[in-house]
Structure formats: structure tokens, C-alpha cells
Design a protein around this motif. Structure first.
Motif, PDB file in Angstrom:
ATOM      1  N   LEU A  24       0.832  -1.205   0.000  1.00  0.00           N
ATOM      2  CA  LEU A  24       0.000   0.000   0.000  1.00  0.00           C
ATOM      3  C   LEU A  24       0.866   1.254   0.000  1.00  0.00           C
ATOM      4  O   LEU A  24       0.626   2.205  -0.756  1.00  0.00           O
ATOM      5  CB  LEU A  24      -0.915   0.006   1.224  1.00  0.00           C
ATOM      6  CG  LEU A  24      -2.150  -0.887   1.168  1.00  0.00           C
ATOM      7  CD1 LEU A  24      -2.958  -0.740   2.436  1.00  0.00           C
ATOM      8  CD2 LEU A  24      -2.992  -0.530  -0.055  1.00  0.00           C
ATOM      9  N   ILE A  25       1.885   1.234   0.841  1.00  0.00           N
ATOM     10  CA  ILE A  25       2.759   2.392   0.934  1.00  0.00           C
ATOM     11  C   ILE A  25       3.482   2.618  -0.389  1.00  0.00           C
ATOM     12  O   ILE A  25       3.623   3.752  -0.856  1.00  0.00           O
ATOM     13  CB  ILE A  25       3.771   2.192   2.089  1.00  0.00           C
ATOM     14  CG1 ILE A  25       3.018   2.250   3.422  1.00  0.00           C
ATOM     15  CG2 ILE A  25       4.864   3.231   2.039  1.00  0.00           C
ATOM     16  CD1 ILE A  25       3.874   1.914   4.631  1.00  0.00           C
ATOM     17  N   ALA A  28       1.108   4.108  -2.722  1.00  0.00           N
ATOM     18  CA  ALA A  28       0.785   5.499  -2.405  1.00  0.00           C
ATOM     19  C   ALA A  28       1.727   6.427  -3.163  1.00  0.00           C
ATOM     20  O   ALA A  28       1.367   7.553  -3.515  1.00  0.00           O
ATOM     21  CB  ALA A  28       0.905   5.734  -0.900  1.00  0.00           C
ATOM     22  N   LEU A  60      -9.262  -1.643  -1.011  1.00  0.00           N
ATOM     23  CA  LEU A  60      -8.156  -0.716  -0.774  1.00  0.00           C
ATOM     24  C   LEU A  60      -7.421  -0.336  -2.052  1.00  0.00           C
ATOM     25  O   LEU A  60      -6.771   0.711  -2.115  1.00  0.00           O
ATOM     26  CB  LEU A  60      -7.172  -1.319   0.230  1.00  0.00           C
ATOM     27  CG  LEU A  60      -7.648  -1.306   1.681  1.00  0.00           C
ATOM     28  CD1 LEU A  60      -6.850  -2.276   2.532  1.00  0.00           C
ATOM     29  CD2 LEU A  60      -7.530   0.105   2.254  1.00  0.00           C
ATOM     30  N   THR A  62      -7.526  -0.635  -6.624  1.00  0.00           N
ATOM     31  CA  THR A  62      -8.170  -1.083  -7.858  1.00  0.00           C
ATOM     32  C   THR A  62      -7.074  -1.536  -8.801  1.00  0.00           C
ATOM     33  O   THR A  62      -5.960  -1.029  -8.756  1.00  0.00           O
ATOM     34  CB  THR A  62      -8.937   0.051  -8.568  1.00  0.00           C
ATOM     35  OG1 THR A  62      -8.127   1.222  -8.572  1.00  0.00           O
ATOM     36  CG2 THR A  62     -10.266   0.304  -7.911  1.00  0.00           C
ATOM     37  N   ALA A  73      -3.564   0.539  -8.328  1.00  0.00           N
ATOM     38  CA  ALA A  73      -3.569   1.871  -7.734  1.00  0.00           C
ATOM     39  C   ALA A  73      -4.400   1.863  -6.457  1.00  0.00           C
ATOM     40  O   ALA A  73      -5.291   1.036  -6.273  1.00  0.00           O
ATOM     41  CB  ALA A  73      -4.118   2.892  -8.723  1.00  0.00           C
ATOM     42  N   ILE A  74      -4.071   2.775  -5.622  1.00  0.00           N
ATOM     43  CA  ILE A  74      -4.716   2.931  -4.330  1.00  0.00           C
ATOM     44  C   ILE A  74      -6.121   3.524  -4.477  1.00  0.00           C
ATOM     45  O   ILE A  74      -6.399   4.251  -5.419  1.00  0.00           O
ATOM     46  CB  ILE A  74      -3.814   3.873  -3.495  1.00  0.00           C
ATOM     47  CG1 ILE A  74      -3.263   3.118  -2.320  1.00  0.00           C
ATOM     48  CG2 ILE A  74      -4.531   5.129  -3.105  1.00  0.00           C
ATOM     49  CD1 ILE A  74      -2.175   3.888  -1.638  1.00  0.00           C
ATOM     50  N   VAL A  75      -6.993   3.191  -3.547  1.00  0.00           N
ATOM     51  CA  VAL A  75      -8.322   3.822  -3.463  1.00  0.00           C
ATOM     52  C   VAL A  75      -8.358   4.607  -2.158  1.00  0.00           C
ATOM     53  O   VAL A  75      -8.662   4.052  -1.110  1.00  0.00           O
ATOM     54  CB  VAL A  75      -9.441   2.773  -3.467  1.00  0.00           C
ATOM     55  CG1 VAL A  75     -10.784   3.443  -3.306  1.00  0.00           C
ATOM     56  CG2 VAL A  75      -9.399   1.950  -4.739  1.00  0.00           C
ATOM     57  N   PRO A  76      -8.038   5.874  -2.219  1.00  0.00           N
ATOM     58  CA  PRO A  76      -7.789   6.669  -1.000  1.00  0.00           C
ATOM     59  C   PRO A  76      -8.954   6.651  -0.021  1.00  0.00           C
ATOM     60  O   PRO A  76      -8.747   6.564   1.183  1.00  0.00           O
ATOM     61  CB  PRO A  76      -7.565   8.080  -1.534  1.00  0.00           C
ATOM     62  CG  PRO A  76      -7.217   7.909  -2.970  1.00  0.00           C
ATOM     63  CD  PRO A  76      -7.959   6.701  -3.431  1.00  0.00           C
ATOM     64  N   LEU A  79     -10.043   3.944   3.226  1.00  0.00           N
ATOM     65  CA  LEU A  79      -9.719   3.931   4.656  1.00  0.00           C
ATOM     66  C   LEU A  79     -10.777   4.623   5.512  1.00  0.00           C
ATOM     67  O   LEU A  79     -10.747   4.520   6.740  1.00  0.00           O
ATOM     68  CB  LEU A  79      -8.353   4.598   4.887  1.00  0.00           C
ATOM     69  CG  LEU A  79      -7.136   3.799   4.426  1.00  0.00           C
ATOM     70  CD1 LEU A  79      -5.858   4.550   4.736  1.00  0.00           C
ATOM     71  CD2 LEU A  79      -7.104   2.434   5.113  1.00  0.00           C
ATOM     72  N   VAL A  82     -12.590   2.684   8.313  1.00  0.00           N
ATOM     73  CA  VAL A  82     -11.684   2.410   9.427  1.00  0.00           C
ATOM     74  C   VAL A  82     -11.574   3.638  10.312  1.00  0.00           C
ATOM     75  O   VAL A  82     -11.712   3.567  11.534  1.00  0.00           O
ATOM     76  CB  VAL A  82     -10.286   2.026   8.913  1.00  0.00           C
ATOM     77  CG1 VAL A  82      -9.354   1.730  10.081  1.00  0.00           C
ATOM     78  CG2 VAL A  82     -10.366   0.836   7.985  1.00  0.00           C
TER      79      VAL A  82
END
Lengths: 113, 113
Positions: A24-25, A28, A60, A62, A73-76, A79, A82
DNA sequence: GCGATAGTTAGCGACATGGCTAAGCATGAT
DNA sequence: ATCATGCTTAGCCATGTCGCTAACTATCGC
């Protein structure tokens, strides 16, 4: 007030693995191909794929395929649930502490050993 | 910047289980005995005990024994690392989005199907 | 002491997880 | 057409997780 929120469980479970967090990082920073993600981890492709599908199932990331290349890619906003849950809990927990539960806690602490 | 933060993994893993989350919510209300926690869940005592030790290992609760009664209570600040991690990620993710990754995302979305 | 109550320990079974290899399939380059 | 690349699928193995029961220990009330 979902009794047993499955989405939340998926999210927490996805985040519980260090490899997945590092993916994930990495994502990002910039979207990346599967192979690019495999490199730093030192893991084999199928293993990385598995992690990716866990992340995708949790919403988290796609992924999409262009030719033979799959880009992740991230799905911002993923989160958000959470964060919401955390906020709710903190509110309750702290409100509770403001009452005299602090006292109970102290008694327990003393008896602890 | 821990590469693989074990505490974080323990926390996320502990939170990934609905039963454990409901125990936490119950404990947010007031400290409770093991049996009190077992009741609502419908689970057997040893099962609940296991969940409790997971929660305790993650630092989310403390327990102490007075006579034959074990009392469990929440550790409010235990969620802080989670919150911190979340804040960090959100900062990075959103900063990234402010650049033209949004464009990439769109392209991917279009190609997605 | 005796019996009920509260936890604990040990161990089982079903299934999930995280890693791998080997083999397959699709696409891009030559 | 052929070959390398990039991903995918299938399946194996070791380990972990989540539920249980059965049996044990340790208190408390009488």
C-alpha cells in the motif's frame, strides 16, 4: 451500528499483514505493475497476486489490465470506514474514562501485581 | 518508519475479528468479567479466553484477577498507533492525488470494462 | 469439608493464510 | 512464426485461527 460489519473485517484483515501494508505504501507513491510490486518484497508473483486480491477485495486498491500488464492503484477513500470506526470508539472510550472508571482502572492496576 | 511493525500487525489483526470488536465495544461500556463477556457472544468460555488473550497481546485491554474473578478493561490509548498510521497514510495518499494521478486513475477506470 | 462457581489448560477438527513450484495463457517484440 | 515477458491458475505444504469438549484448578458460601 452494524453488529458484525464484514467490510470492516476485510479492511482490518487486509491491513494486518506487513507485506500488504508495504504494498500500500509503495502504491501510495505511484501506481505500479504487479512485477514492480513483487520486486521490493522479494516474493514470487503468485504470492503477490494473492496479497493484491486481498487488498482489492477489501476495496483498498483497484487494478486494471492493459495488454498483458496489470496496473494497481490505491483507493484513498477506502480507509474512511476504518477512520470512522476509530473515531467512534475513541469518542466512547474517552467519554467513559471521563467518568470514574479511571478509579476502577487504578484499583485494578494496583492489584495487578 | 518501521519496515514491518509487529505492534501494528497485532492491532489490526485483533481488530479484524467481529467478535473481538464487539467485546471491545462491550468493554467500552464498562469493565467486565470473562463470563459477562461470554454471555452476549454466545461463545464458550475457552473461546472467549482466546479472544481476550489476543486483545491483551495487542495491548487493547488489560485484565487482572481478584479471587476467582478476572476483570477486563479497555486500554484507550491502545488505538493511538492505528490512528497515527492511518493519518500518515491519508496524508500521503491525498497528497499524491492532488497531483495528476487522478488522471491515471480515470484512464484506468475507463479501461476497466 | 462440599458443592457450586469462575477460570484455565489440553487437545481436537475444520478451515484459512502465506509461502512456494510448475505449468498455462496472452501479448509484445523480432 | 517464434520467443520472451507478464500475468494467471492449480496445487502443495506448513502454520495459524476459531470454534468446540473434557478435564483440571482455584475460589467462595455454607
Amino acid at each position: 451500528m452494524a453488529k458484525h460489519d464484514p467490510a470492516l473485517s476485510l479492511l482490518f484483515h487486509a491491513l494486518a499483514d506487513p507485506t500488504r501494508r508495504s504494498i500500500l505504501i509503495r502504491l501510495a507513491e505511484t501506481p505500479a505493475r504487479v512485477t514492480d510490486l513483487a520486486g521490493p518484497t522479494g516474493l514470487r508473483l503468485p504470492t503477490v497476486m494473492r496479497h493484491l486480491s486481498v487488498l482489492e477485495a477489501a476495496g483498498l486498491i483497484t487494478t486494471s489490465k492493459d495488454g498483458r500488464i496489470r496496473t494497481c492503484a490505491i483507493v484513498p477513500e477506502a480507509l474512511d470506514p476504518v477512520r470512522t470506526w476509530l473515531d467512534e470508539q475513541r469518542a466512547i472510550w474517552e467519554a467513559r474514562l471521563d467518568r470514574l472508571d479511571a478509579f476502577v482502572m487504578n484499583v485494578m492496576k494496583e492489584r495487578e501485581e
